[in-house]
Design an enzyme around this catalytic site. Structure first.
Site, mmCIF file in Angstrom:
data_model
loop_
_atom_site.group_PDB
_atom_site.id
_atom_site.type_symbol
_atom_site.label_atom_id
_atom_site.label_comp_id
_atom_site.label_asym_id
_atom_site.label_seq_id
_atom_site.Cartn_x
_atom_site.Cartn_y
_atom_site.Cartn_z
ATOM 1 N N CYS A 1 0.813 -1.222 0.000
ATOM 2 C CA CYS A 1 0.000 0.000 0.000
ATOM 3 C C CYS A 1 0.847 1.273 0.000
ATOM 4 O O CYS A 1 0.359 2.343 -0.371
ATOM 5 C CB CYS A 1 -0.945 0.001 1.200
ATOM 6 S SG CYS A 1 -2.089 -1.391 1.166
ATOM 7 N N HIS B 1 -3.257 7.427 2.017
ATOM 8 C CA HIS B 1 -3.648 6.087 1.563
ATOM 9 C C HIS B 1 -5.031 5.799 2.126
ATOM 10 O O HIS B 1 -5.296 6.039 3.303
ATOM 11 C CB HIS B 1 -2.632 5.059 2.068
ATOM 12 C CG HIS B 1 -3.095 3.650 1.874
ATOM 13 N ND1 HIS B 1 -3.550 3.189 0.669
ATOM 14 C CD2 HIS B 1 -3.187 2.605 2.742
ATOM 15 C CE1 HIS B 1 -3.903 1.920 0.792
ATOM 16 N NE2 HIS B 1 -3.694 1.543 2.038
ATOM 17 N N ASN C 1 -9.978 0.176 -0.446
ATOM 18 C CA ASN C 1 -8.514 0.202 -0.364
ATOM 19 C C ASN C 1 -7.956 -0.414 -1.652
ATOM 20 O O ASN C 1 -8.097 -1.603 -1.881
ATOM 21 C CB ASN C 1 -8.073 -0.593 0.862
ATOM 22 C CG ASN C 1 -6.567 -0.605 1.042
ATOM 23 O OD1 ASN C 1 -5.814 -0.216 0.152
ATOM 24 N ND2 ASN C 1 -6.128 -1.060 2.206
HETATM 25 O O1 UT7 Z 1 -3.775 -0.954 3.467
HETATM 26 C C1 UT7 Z 1 -2.906 -1.472 4.416
HETATM 27 C C2 UT7 Z 1 -3.314 -1.045 5.722
HETATM 28 N N1 UT7 Z 1 -4.535 -1.724 6.156
HETATM 29 C C3 UT7 Z 1 -5.248 -1.152 7.075
HETATM 30 O O2 UT7 Z 1 -4.929 -0.050 7.433
HETATM 31 C C4 UT7 Z 1 -6.414 -1.871 7.688
HETATM 32 C C5 UT7 Z 1 -6.440 -1.513 9.128
HETATM 33 N N2 UT7 Z 1 -7.497 -2.154 9.901
HETATM 34 C C6 UT7 Z 1 -8.802 -1.841 9.747
HETATM 35 O O3 UT7 Z 1 -9.170 -1.034 8.908
HETATM 36 C C7 UT7 Z 1 -9.792 -2.445 10.728
HETATM 37 O O4 UT7 Z 1 -9.089 -3.097 11.757
HETATM 38 C C8 UT7 Z 1 -10.758 -3.440 10.052
HETATM 39 C C9 UT7 Z 1 -11.751 -2.679 9.211
HETATM 40 C C10 UT7 Z 1 -9.994 -4.424 9.215
HETATM 41 C C11 UT7 Z 1 -11.541 -4.201 11.125
HETATM 42 O O5 UT7 Z 1 -12.209 -3.318 12.006
HETATM 43 P P1 UT7 Z 1 -12.140 -3.537 13.585
HETATM 44 O O6 UT7 Z 1 -12.963 -2.501 14.183
HETATM 45 O O7 UT7 Z 1 -10.684 -3.589 13.960
HETATM 46 O O8 UT7 Z 1 -12.859 -4.929 13.755
HETATM 47 P P2 UT7 Z 1 -12.300 -6.321 14.297
HETATM 48 O O9 UT7 Z 1 -11.342 -6.906 13.332
HETATM 49 O O10 UT7 Z 1 -11.843 -6.157 15.705
HETATM 50 O O11 UT7 Z 1 -13.612 -7.169 14.309
HETATM 51 C C12 UT7 Z 1 -14.712 -6.842 15.153
HETATM 52 C C13 UT7 Z 1 -15.825 -7.852 14.934
HETATM 53 C C14 UT7 Z 1 -15.352 -9.273 15.036
HETATM 54 O O12 UT7 Z 1 -16.390 -10.025 15.639
HETATM 55 P P3 UT7 Z 1 -16.332 -10.411 17.185
HETATM 56 O O13 UT7 Z 1 -15.066 -11.208 17.352
HETATM 57 O O14 UT7 Z 1 -16.288 -9.103 17.927
HETATM 58 O O15 UT7 Z 1 -17.586 -11.188 17.390
HETATM 59 C C15 UT7 Z 1 -15.187 -9.717 13.605
HETATM 60 O O16 UT7 Z 1 -15.359 -11.112 13.444
HETATM 61 O O17 UT7 Z 1 -16.336 -7.698 13.587
HETATM 62 C C16 UT7 Z 1 -16.301 -8.964 12.933
HETATM 63 N N3 UT7 Z 1 -16.081 -8.736 11.515
HETATM 64 C C17 UT7 Z 1 -17.087 -8.527 10.647
HETATM 65 N N4 UT7 Z 1 -18.414 -8.474 10.818
HETATM 66 C C18 UT7 Z 1 -19.172 -8.209 9.725
HETATM 67 C C19 UT7 Z 1 -14.915 -8.698 10.852
HETATM 68 N N5 UT7 Z 1 -15.128 -8.454 9.542
HETATM 69 C C20 UT7 Z 1 -16.470 -8.341 9.398
HETATM 70 C C21 UT7 Z 1 -17.310 -8.074 8.299
HETATM 71 N N6 UT7 Z 1 -18.632 -8.019 8.514
HETATM 72 N N7 UT7 Z 1 -16.834 -7.862 7.055
#
Ligand code: UT7
Length: 325
Positions: free
Chosen positions: A115, A252, A282
């Site tokens: 990225c 980004h 992204n």
């Molecule tokens: O480009 C390179 C750089 N990349 C980035 O900068 C990405 C950085 N990270 C992020 O943008 C965020 O961490 C994400 C968008 C990837 C995830 O958001 P989050 O608020 O950190 O969520 P999480 O991974 O902690 O997941 C929270 C909950 C989980 O469920 P439980 O364990 O709380 O029951 C996940 O299983 O959300 C669930 N979850 C989803 N639910 C519905 C994860 N993906 C999804 C989804 N739809 N697509």
């Protein structure tokens, strides 16, 4: 002595025709428009057609940038393509782009910093131009990230899209103040200790397969805000300028919450941040030049303004570039 500086004289972009909404993804994996919108700001993304390659997207963006610069492809003597989704393991996608532009001279190669790739490629091309080793460069960020997604992993497949953005960089002589056009400063970083937080689980040397994106999203998020704010500060300092001097920041586009948190940390208002994550998602190395091209095309970014590009990606890699447009 005459100082050389690299000036952006044209921007262009290309997005595949097919648009996929959050609702369409929710029909395939266990997710919802509400979750994706609230956690990322993404509403839709473009996905390349089966027969569209990264080099096709890159060449289309390059042609648009050349048209804006009012230049023929023959004026180019350096092509740098930033991509993590090359057409093939080798040769470089940049040489495919070179051929698609009808060029048979100059230098063409790829940069791999995921990225952060475009910011890395811009710094490399800038160094070539300032050393007099090339006169006009096409710097392109192009990705078909949809090809390396695990479409059963809701934690990653909803986050990415395909596209390409390009700039034409030209070496201009006799300029030196921060009020003059061109790239004023760039700063790049890498730290391989964080490999396991964002990587592809395949490759020619390890598995002989292409593999899929794997990410510890929360951890990446945490590092992103800290690293991005630090490298922005470092880049501004290198040019003797402050965040308050910026007209625009072109980040980004990974997550709207990262954009907001980074801007807040820098004391910048939301009105100074170019946001495309809602309609591009992204696009990895393509995201910064896509956002730049959009904001130049719609008249938000104007000649003479001070613009800062920043990105962070797998590796980890991160960097920033400060530009007088
Ligand atoms: O480009 C390179 C750089 N990349 C980035 O900068 C990405 C950085 N990270 C992020 O943008 C965020 O961490 C994400 C968008 C990837 C995830 O958001 P989050 O608020 O950190 O969520 P999480 O991974 O902690 O997941 C929270 C909950 C989980 O469920 P439980 O364990 O709380 O029951 C996940 O299983 O959300 C669930 N979850 C989803 N639910 C519905 C994860 N993906 C999804 C989804 N739809 N697509």
């Amino acid at each position: 002595m005459s100082v050389l500086r690299s000036v952006i004289v044209g921007c262009g972009s290309y997005l595949p025709a097919r648009i996929v909404t959050n609702d369409e993804l929710a029909a395939q994996v266990d997710t919802s428009d509400q979750w994706i919108t609230e956690r990322t700001g993404i509403k839709r993304r473009h996905i390349a057609a089966d027969n569209e390659l990264t080099s096709d997207l890159a060449a289309a963006a390059a042609k648009a940038a050349l048209a804006q610069a009012n230049l023929e492809a023959a004026a180019i003597d350096l092509i740098v393509v930033a991509t993590a989704t090359p057409d093939q393991t080798f040769p470089a996608t940049a040489t495919r782009v070179q051929e698609k532009l009808g060029l048979a001279r100059g230098v063409a190669f790829d940069i791999q910093a995921v990225c952060s790739g475009f910011v890395f490629a811009l710094a490399v091309a800038d160094n070539f131009l300032r050393l007099g080793q090339a006169n006009r460069a096409l710097v392109i960020g192009a990705e078909t990230f949809s090809r390396i997604l695990d479409w059963e992993d809701r934690g990653t497949c909803v986050l990415f899209g395909d596209g390409a953005g390009a700039v034409v960089l030209e070496a201009h002589a006799g300029i030196g103040s921060t009020a003059d056009r061109g790239i004023l400063a760039s700063r790049l970083h890498s730290d391989g200790r964080y490999h396991d937080l964002l990587y592809v689980d395949g490759g020619p040397s390890s598995t002989q397969t292409t593999g899929h994106v794997r990410m510890e999203g929360k951890e990446v998020f945490r590092h992103a805000v800290t690293n991005l704010a630090a490298v922005v500060g470092e880049t501004l300092e290198a040019a003797g300028l402050k965040a308050a001097d910026l007209d625009w920041i072109v980040p980004h586009q990974a997550n709207k919450r990262i954009l907001d948190a980074t801007a807040k940390k820098l004391g910048l208002g939301a009105d100074k941040v170019i946001v495309t994550v809602d309609h591009h998602a992204n696009t990895s190395a393509a995201s910064v030049p896509l956002a730049l091209a959009e904001a130049v095309a719609d008249g938000r970014i104007k000649a003479g303004q001070l613009v800062l590009l920043e990105a962070m990606g797998g590796g980890f890699t991160w960097g920033a570039s400060l530009i007088r447009m």
